[in-house]
Scaffold this active site. Structure first.
Site, short mmCIF file in Angstrom:
data_model
loop_
_atom_site.label_atom_id
_atom_site.label_comp_id
_atom_site.label_asym_id
_atom_site.label_seq_id
_atom_site.Cartn_x
_atom_site.Cartn_y
_atom_site.Cartn_z
N ASP A 78 11.45 28.12 15.07
CA ASP A 78 10.23 27.62 15.70
C ASP A 78 9.04 27.74 14.74
OD1 ASP A 78 8.29 26.83 17.51
OD2 ASP A 78 8.11 28.80 18.44
N ASP A 117 5.63 21.19 14.75
CA ASP A 117 6.24 22.28 15.51
C ASP A 117 7.68 21.97 15.86
OD1 ASP A 117 6.91 24.33 17.22
OD2 ASP A 117 5.49 23.79 18.79
#
Length: 498
Positions: free
Chosen positions: A90, A285
């Protein structure tokens, strides 16, 4: 199962159906000209093997598993003796956290009591994402990455003791690897993030790159049949991309914030003020499933797709994410949907380049209903927290995060193709002199600043309260109510606290 047929204009007909169901998204992971690096670069970081022996990039080529719907994860060995865990990659958070207690949706968890090298810090920690949150305890332990840099690293790790909408059905990961900057670390920026520790202790270059290979394919039907990709720590692996790498500056080091100049749908500019694309922020992201757009931008994109796609009677539920579109197998009308291009500022501020995704990336296959139908979701959604270049876009590209030189690079991924045809494109350079020199002129106040302001206001309030209490307790001198005097009856403090 009920289906509602939909048609286009009279010139075209094809079997389009809408499935009135719901589906889940995942955890919501100086150059003089516009810089681009050729595949043949010999700058010391684009080699397949690091001569120092610290990094073998080739062994990292296939170290990721998973898909955009449920996240891409890497295997890690944590503790002494080591416990094997899969952790979600992440780039939109900064904590390394693993399950520290049982959960209905995970197969196993990290038992810190069984690790002789685990040390508790005694600190509580909680993290909230766009979707989901968790709370746990902070500590340190040693980590080895089987398909990563050589060596064992001591890192901060949070053990997740409670969570909500974080672990999901049928996921095959038991934690999360936050790769963003320390400003996002919880409970505060004094907690060194995982990648910072890795760079400091192993000496690898301060950069990593990502290839996510789920483009145009259905999410894995089971954890036994995952898709894949690669997290290359310490450099760039040339075999994972085609053509050149185009770079955009990291505008601010918290998230991987970039500057979006404009969007085009089917080659047509949306003609919005560039600040609308950067409302709040624009970030890259990997932990976000979809391409998320500020509401005004999202509305403009949907309107443009509807105008361009030739589908005049398309259910609004498809665009808002409550319905799936289903076609007869082999008859999906890709040619009816436009390409979407995102223009990013180049390293030379007067130039830009665009990354382009074909409809096979944003019209996403999610289910085979039966032997005759394939169903798709819309891979774009609205956002109240800025523009997010998530997995929908990243699956088309090999994305490099060069933290040392504060830039993010995009190149066409070798796995972003279907039936031999590429699903993504990159073009440039384009002039950007007609666009504002800063499309994010008013950055949002960051959370650490808000904490300082909050503490300062709390201290001021406490000081004022102490003064007021003292004034209430000090006996008032009674006397004649002379002109200009302040008596008990006229006291502002007395009447304020009646």
């Amino acid at each position: 199962m009920v289906f509602f047929p939909s048609t286009c204009n009279s010139k075209f007909t094809f079997p389009l159906k809408i499935y009135p169901g719901n589906f889940n998204s995942s955890v919501d992971i100086d150059f003089s000209s516009l810089e681009k690096n050729e595949s043949s670069s010999t700058n010391g970081i684009s080699l397949a093997t690091d001569p120092s022996g610290k990094v073998n990039f080739l062994q990292m080529v296939n170290n990721l598993q998973g898909d955009s719907g449920r996240g891409y994860y890497i295997e890690m060995l944590l503790g002494t003796p080591s416990q094997t865990l899969n952790v979600l990659v992440d780039t939109g958070s900064s904590n390394f956290a693993v399950a520290g207690a049982p959960d209905p949706y995970i197969t196993h968890f990290f038992n810190s009591k069984l690790s002789s090298s685990y040390q508790s810090s005694g600190m509580d920690v909680s993290v909230r994402y766009t979707k989901g949150n968790w709370v746990g305890k902070l500590g340190t332990d040693i980590v080895t990455i089987p398909k990563g840099p050589n060596g064992t690293v001591t890192v901060n790790v949070a053990t997740i003791l409670q969570s909500e909408n974080f672990f999901l059905p049928r996921v095959n990961w038991q934690g999360i690897l936050g790769l963003a900057y320390k400003m996002l670390a919880r409970p505060d920026s004094s907690v060194e993030p995982f990648f910072d520790s890795l760079v400091r202790q192993t000496g690898i270059p301060d950069m990593f790159s990502l290839q996510m290979c789920g483009a145009g394919r259905m999410s894995a039907s089971s954890t036994l049949d995952p898709l894949g990709g690669g997290l290359v720590m310490g450099g760039i692996e040339p075999t994972l991309y085609k053509g050149s790498i185009w770079y955009t500056p990291i505008k601010e080091e918290w998230y991987y914030q970039v500057e979006v100049l404009k969007l085009e749908v089917g080659g047509q500019n949306l003609n919005l003020d560039c600040q609308e694309y950067n409302t709040d922020k624009a970030i890259v992201d990997s932990g976000t499933t979809l391409l998320r757009l500020p509401q005004n931008v999202f509305n403009a994109v949907v309107d443009a797709i509807i105008r361009t796609s030739l589908i005049q009677q398309f259910s609004s539920g498809f665009w808002t994410g409550t319905k799936l579109a289903c076609w007869t197998k082999g008859e999906t009308q890709w040619s009816f949907f436009p390409k979407i291009s995102i223009y990013l500022r180049g390293m030379n501020a007067s130039q830009s380049f665009h990354i382009t995704i074909l409809p096979q990336l944003y019209i996403q296959l999610v289910a085979d209903v039966d032997d005759t139908l394939e169903c798709y979701r819309f891979g774009i959604t609205s956002s109240t927290s800025g523009l997010v270049i998530g997995a929908t876009v990243m699956e088309g590209f090999y994305v490099t995060f060069d933290r040392a030189q504060k830039k993010i690079g995009f190149a066409v991924s070798t796995c972003a193709e279907k039936n031999g045809s590429p699903l993504s494109e990159i073009g440039g350079p384009f002039p950007a002199s007609d666009i504002s020199s800063n499309c994010a002129e008013t950055p949002a106040i960051r959370e650490p600043v808000l904490w300082i302001i909050s503490y300062a206001l709390m201290g001021l309030c406490a000081f004022i309260l102490i003064i007021l209490v003292i004034l209430l307790l000090v006996p008032c001198r009674h006397g004649d109510d002379t002109e200009g005097g302040v008596t008990d009856e006229s006291s502002l403090i007395r009447h304020r606290f009646k």
